[in-house]
Design a protein around this motif. Structure first.
Motif, PDB file in Angstrom:
ATOM      1  N   PRO A 198       0.818  -1.227   0.000  1.00 22.13           N
ATOM      2  CA  PRO A 198       0.000   0.000   0.000  1.00 22.13           C
ATOM      3  C   PRO A 198       0.847   1.270   0.000  1.00 22.13           C
ATOM      4  N   ARG A 199       1.831   1.270   0.838  1.00 23.04           N
ATOM      5  CA  ARG A 199       2.656   2.475   0.924  1.00 23.04           C
ATOM      6  C   ARG A 199       3.296   2.771  -0.420  1.00 23.04           C
TER       7      ARG A 199
ATOM      8  N   HIS B 253       3.891   5.760  -5.333  1.00 22.55           N
ATOM      9  CA  HIS B 253       3.962   5.788  -6.789  1.00 22.55           C
ATOM     10  C   HIS B 253       3.090   6.927  -7.353  1.00 22.55           C
ATOM     11  N   ILE B 254       1.880   6.975  -6.835  1.00 22.98           N
ATOM     12  CA  ILE B 254       0.960   8.030  -7.287  1.00 22.98           C
ATOM     13  C   ILE B 254       1.522   9.408  -6.953  1.00 22.98           C
ATOM     14  N   TRP B 255       1.988   9.521  -5.746  1.00 25.30           N
ATOM     15  CA  TRP B 255       2.573  10.788  -5.298  1.00 25.30           C
ATOM     16  C   TRP B 255       3.698  11.224  -6.230  1.00 25.30           C
ATOM     17  N   GLU B 256       4.488  10.312  -6.621  1.00 23.11           N
ATOM     18  CA  GLU B 256       5.605  10.681  -7.481  1.00 23.11           C
ATOM     19  C   GLU B 256       5.159  11.063  -8.890  1.00 23.11           C
ATOM     20  N   ARG B 257       4.141  10.366  -9.352  1.00 22.84           N
ATOM     21  CA  ARG B 257       3.609  10.747 -10.675  1.00 22.84           C
ATOM     22  C   ARG B 257       3.118  12.199 -10.624  1.00 22.84           C
ATOM     23  N   LEU B 258       2.456  12.497  -9.531  1.00 25.63           N
ATOM     24  CA  LEU B 258       1.927  13.845  -9.320  1.00 25.63           C
ATOM     25  C   LEU B 258       3.063  14.865  -9.376  1.00 25.63           C
ATOM     26  N   ILE B 259       4.074  14.604  -8.592  1.00 22.48           N
ATOM     27  CA  ILE B 259       5.199  15.535  -8.529  1.00 22.48           C
ATOM     28  C   ILE B 259       5.903  15.608  -9.884  1.00 22.48           C
TER      29      ILE B 259
ATOM     30  N   PHE C 125     -11.597  13.377   3.334  1.00 28.18           N
ATOM     31  CA  PHE C 125     -10.770  14.556   3.608  1.00 28.18           C
ATOM     32  C   PHE C 125      -9.325  14.292   3.201  1.00 28.18           C
ATOM     33  N   TYR C 126      -8.837  13.137   3.567  1.00 25.77           N
ATOM     34  CA  TYR C 126      -7.444  12.820   3.241  1.00 25.77           C
ATOM     35  C   TYR C 126      -7.218  12.766   1.727  1.00 25.77           C
ATOM     36  N   ILE C 127      -8.125  12.083   1.057  1.00 21.14           N
ATOM     37  CA  ILE C 127      -7.883  11.852  -0.363  1.00 21.14           C
ATOM     38  C   ILE C 127      -8.301  13.041  -1.228  1.00 21.14           C
ATOM     39  N   ASP C 128      -9.541  13.488  -1.039  1.00 15.93           N
ATOM     40  CA  ASP C 128     -10.039  14.516  -1.951  1.00 15.93           C
ATOM     41  C   ASP C 128      -9.469  15.888  -1.647  1.00 15.93           C
TER      42      ASP C 128
ATOM     43  N   ALA D   8      -9.732   5.615  -6.153  1.00 20.59           N
ATOM     44  CA  ALA D   8     -10.060   4.299  -5.600  1.00 20.59           C
ATOM     45  C   ALA D   8      -8.792   3.576  -5.159  1.00 20.59           C
ATOM     46  N   ARG D   9      -7.769   3.702  -5.957  1.00 23.14           N
ATOM     47  CA  ARG D   9      -6.520   3.031  -5.609  1.00 23.14           C
ATOM     48  C   ARG D   9      -5.961   3.569  -4.301  1.00 23.14           C
ATOM     49  N   VAL D  10      -5.992   4.863  -4.152  1.00 23.73           N
ATOM     50  CA  VAL D  10      -5.499   5.444  -2.901  1.00 23.73           C
ATOM     51  C   VAL D  10      -6.359   4.967  -1.735  1.00 23.73           C
ATOM     52  N   GLU D  11      -7.644   4.960  -1.961  1.00 22.54           N
ATOM     53  CA  GLU D  11      -8.541   4.559  -0.879  1.00 22.54           C
ATOM     54  C   GLU D  11      -8.208   3.145  -0.397  1.00 22.54           C
TER      55      GLU D  11
END
Lengths: 189, 189, 189, 189
Positions: free
Chosen positions: C80-81, C86-92, C148-151, C131-134
């Motif tokens: 999960p982490r 991975h998503i976080w890095e794509r974002l950045i 709150f955390y995700i959106d 959904a993946r983050v959730e």
DNA sequence: TATGAATGAGCCTTCATTCAT
DNA sequence: AATGAATGAAGGCTCATTCAT
């Protein structure tokens, strides 16, 4: 062997132009006219090279229609009063039946974009009717005033009457009558 | 306490607008009008928030002038015919003296941009003159037709006569006379 | 059948708009945008009827690109982490690679000219990633706080991190790491 | 011995500017601002020589207010967590109490018209609060990340939280709590 | 021939700023 | 100092006409 211009499209453009000019004035855009006619923007220009041309053709078309109505029906009697009255009624009929064309015509006349030769053309078409009116007035009107009565006043009065009827359709009969009386009595010597 | 609005500038704008609308129609651009008035483009809008406002004020101003002319001078005789004739001549005088304003007025009337309340305002200003005509026609015209004669025909005929004079200035006298005769005889019972 | 709309021109306009909005804010004029895109001023309006439409399309286009980046690449692990990371890095990555788009996006968001349905469209595109983050947070975060955390926070934090990197490009690695740690630890129950 | 500038008018202009910038963006016209402030168009320029000056002053004024709120109230406990929490709550309180100022601030920040020295001024005013947070985090957060946590993240997170509350006022308590938790846990070593 | 994208001049209006009062 | 009229440069958008397809 190019495709010939389609009479149908030409008419559609002219009709759309009449509608929009009546509503929006001569400021109506060629794009709107084309769309209303169901043709492409560019097509309009293969039928009328210029907006001015379109406007002039429109003028001619409408005035032709009016002149035709005048020429088409002849009074049955030879009574001068009845003869002029017949013409007067045709005029009013036309105006009532074609309110859009009348509005369009007014816009066009005022626009300053109708070429002198377009204007002259109407005189020619109207010549026959004019002669009939002249014969009817002969003997009872001052000959010197004849051109003023026929060329200036007759159509002018008719227009005023049509405007009045447009505002007050229920009064059609009375206005028609009152207008004609005014003309007939007013032109007596 | 700042610089006051200048009556002079307002008038210059209105005059320039009248000139250009007469020539070019209501399509005359605010930029051209401002330049002709000798003010900056933006200045026009401190006097008239909108082109429509300018057009309406112009209409009001011109109609006021006309109404004023009618009200200002009274006939010396009490003869009904002379009384109407006096008014008729004031009307023609005004038209001949202000050809530009007449053209402008026609453009404005046809434009569809004059607000109903602007139009109504004129009726009010014209009321006094109207009453005088009504009194003069009383007894000799069909009462039922009175509104048609006065509200519809009198001004309409005058306009036609003015147009004819504009085209043919040398005939002024004869046209004025012929027009009046047409009205006077035409409105007799 | 006439010349088709050119994808190329559309893109040029959008790109020019992005550049200029990033620099000048949404006040960037359509004239400047058109010139920068190498098309005539009027052409811009055949692609986007209104400046507002242009702005909304721009928003959609940019957000789409971002959403696509999120959806395109999937993490290889099921940890999960690592998945969130991975998503976080794509974002950045996206932010670093497209600094202009980020600036543009900020201007657009703040402008109040993005229509609600344009905003909603993004939520839809982002749904899969969401959904993946959730799933990744499930079990270790308070379920009540999940939205709150995700959106709210995930994208918000990423934006802050991107801003920080923009100011301090040399710190990219450290900021990316610190930002992610903050999110990951902060969202633990 | 000219009349001195009136503090009252200055404030009225600033307040009006804040309102209008919040609503309309920095595109809000000086004329509208002046009218909303109840002063003449020209008066605005005797208080702020330039629109840019007005905008910068506005920024300073609002940030001062915020900094003041931070400095004004001190936590009663010496517990580090409570100390940061106190600050966090002042931040949120301010945001909830002054939604217009927040919107204005966002517009100003994004506008690119705030001068670097105006931006720097805020750092100075915020310095004391910053020190307090630093002391509270000391020992439990990675020292290398301190600037990132305090200068970048604290205010950034607070802003996100305020936005969330603005959208969802009923959730104020929960969002405040969740936001703080995220920060506090997230910044632990 | 029919189509509609492309063009740039022109339109009405707004704006920050200046200056007469 | 305060006022608001004056200014002319943009601004967003429309239009008649041309021309690639």
């Amino acid at each position: 062997m190019a495709r010939p211009l389609s009479e149908e499209k030409r008419d559609a453009i002219l009709t759309a132009a009449a509608d929009l000019v009546a509503t929006l004035g001569i400021g109506a855009s060629t794009a709107k006219i084309a769309k209303a006619a169901g043709v492409a923007e560019g097509t309009l220009f293969t039928y009328f090279p210029t907006k001015d041309d379109l406007l002039n053709q429109l003028f001619l078309e409408i005035e032709s229609g009016l002149a035709e109505v005048m020429t088409a029906s002849h009074p049955t009697t030879s009574d001068p009063r009845e003869c002029v009255r017949h013409i007067w009624e045709r005029l009013i009929d036309w105006g009532v039946a074609n309110p859009t064309w009348r509005k369009t015509l007014r816009q066009l006349k005022v626009s300053g974009r109708i070429r002198p030769d377009s204007l002259r053309r109407f005189d020619i078409q109207f010549r026959e009717t004019r002669a009939r009116v002249e014969r009817s007035l002969a003997g009872r009107s001052d000959p010197a005033r004849m051109p003023f009565y026929i060329d200036t006043m007759l159509l002018g009065l008719a227009e005023i009457a049509m405007d009045a009827i447009a505002v007050n359709p229920g009064e059609r009969e009375r206005i028609t009558q009152a207008g004609f009386d005014l003309f007939w009595k007013g032109t007596a010597a």
